[in-house]
Every structure is written in structure tokens, then in C-alpha cells.
Design a protein around this motif. Structure first.
Motif, short mmCIF file in Angstrom:
data_model
loop_
_atom_site.label_atom_id
_atom_site.label_comp_id
_atom_site.label_asym_id
_atom_site.label_seq_id
_atom_site.Cartn_x
_atom_site.Cartn_y
_atom_site.Cartn_z
N ILE A 255 -6.85 10.52 -4.72
CA ILE A 255 -7.78 11.52 -4.16
C ILE A 255 -7.63 12.84 -4.90
O ILE A 255 -8.63 13.47 -5.28
N ALA A 256 -6.37 13.27 -5.13
CA ALA A 256 -6.12 14.54 -5.81
C ALA A 256 -6.67 14.54 -7.24
O ALA A 256 -7.13 15.56 -7.73
N LEU B 217 -4.23 17.26 2.09
CA LEU B 217 -3.88 15.86 1.80
C LEU B 217 -2.71 15.40 2.67
O LEU B 217 -2.75 14.29 3.22
N ILE B 218 -1.69 16.25 2.80
CA ILE B 218 -0.53 15.89 3.61
C ILE B 218 -0.92 15.72 5.08
O ILE B 218 -0.49 14.77 5.75
N LYS B 219 -1.77 16.59 5.59
CA LYS B 219 -2.22 16.46 6.98
C LYS B 219 -3.00 15.17 7.18
O LYS B 219 -2.83 14.48 8.18
N TRP B 220 -3.86 14.84 6.22
CA TRP B 220 -4.61 13.58 6.32
C TRP B 220 -3.66 12.40 6.42
O TRP B 220 -3.90 11.46 7.17
N ALA B 221 -2.59 12.42 5.64
CA ALA B 221 -1.68 11.29 5.56
C ALA B 221 -0.68 11.23 6.71
O ALA B 221 -0.10 10.18 6.96
N THR B 222 -0.48 12.33 7.41
CA THR B 222 0.54 12.36 8.45
C THR B 222 -0.10 12.47 9.83
O THR B 222 -0.34 11.47 10.49
N PHE B 223 -0.37 13.66 10.24
CA PHE B 223 -0.88 13.91 11.59
C PHE B 223 -2.16 13.14 11.88
O PHE B 223 -2.27 12.44 12.88
N ASN B 224 -3.15 13.29 11.00
CA ASN B 224 -4.44 12.62 11.24
C ASN B 224 -4.28 11.10 11.22
O ASN B 224 -4.89 10.39 12.02
N GLY B 225 -3.46 10.60 10.30
CA GLY B 225 -3.23 9.15 10.23
C GLY B 225 -2.57 8.62 11.48
O GLY B 225 -2.97 7.58 12.02
N ALA B 226 -1.56 9.31 11.97
CA ALA B 226 -0.87 8.90 13.19
C ALA B 226 -1.81 8.94 14.39
O ALA B 226 -1.82 8.03 15.22
N MET C 273 0.85 -1.18 0.00
CA MET C 273 0.00 0.00 0.00
C MET C 273 0.90 1.24 0.00
O MET C 273 1.82 1.35 0.77
N SER C 274 0.61 2.15 -0.85
CA SER C 274 1.35 3.40 -0.94
C SER C 274 0.43 4.56 -0.59
O SER C 274 -0.53 4.84 -1.30
N ILE C 275 0.75 5.22 0.51
CA ILE C 275 -0.06 6.38 0.90
C ILE C 275 0.01 7.46 -0.18
O ILE C 275 -0.98 8.12 -0.49
#
Length: 71
Positions: free
Chosen positions: A10-11, A22-31, A1-3
Motif C-alpha cells: 500500500i505504501a 497504515l498502522i491504525k488500519w493494521a491494528t485497531f481497525n483490523g481488530a 499472509m504478512s500484514i
């Protein structure tokens, strides 16, 4: 799986979503969702990894965007 591939999908489907979101979804929110409170943000006391996304055009991901681990 590649984030990154997921973010590119999505983009493509909704180009109105800003890259920063998108970056926030993949980093902070994901963690946060996975319970890794010490990851996902660059803040004192946290231990994030850093990745470099290249081939971003006009603040948008595209098919040629790639990612490289820095730390």
C-alpha cells in the motif's frame, strides 16, 4: 499472509498515506473489524500484543522494513 507486506505494498502504491494511518488500519481497525474489541489498542482493559517495525526511513515503510514480536 504478512500484514507488514500488505502495508509495504500500500505504501509503495500510495506514498501519501501516513505511516500512522497504515498502522491504525493494521491494528485497531483490523481488530475492530474482526470483533476483537480487547485487541488493537493500548488501553486499560485491553490485551494488545506489541511488535517492533524496524528500517523505517523518513516515517515511511520500505522493502527493508521488518517486524519483530515484542509481547
Amino acid at each position: 499472509m504478512s500484514i507488514l507486506d500488505e502495508l509495504k505494498t500500500i505504501a509503495t502504491k500510495d506514498p501519501s498515506i501516513p505511516l500512522t494511518t497504515l498502522i491504525k488500519w493494521a491494528t485497531f481497525n483490523g481488530a475492530q473489524f474482526l470483533g476483537f474489541e480487547k485487541l488493537g489498542a493500548i488501553e486499560k482493559g485491553k490485551t494488545p500484543g506489541l511488535n517492533l517495525i524496524t528500517n523505517i526511513v523518513a516515517q515511511k515503510l520500505n522493502a527493508n522494513s521488518t517486524i519483530k514480536k515484542i509481547i
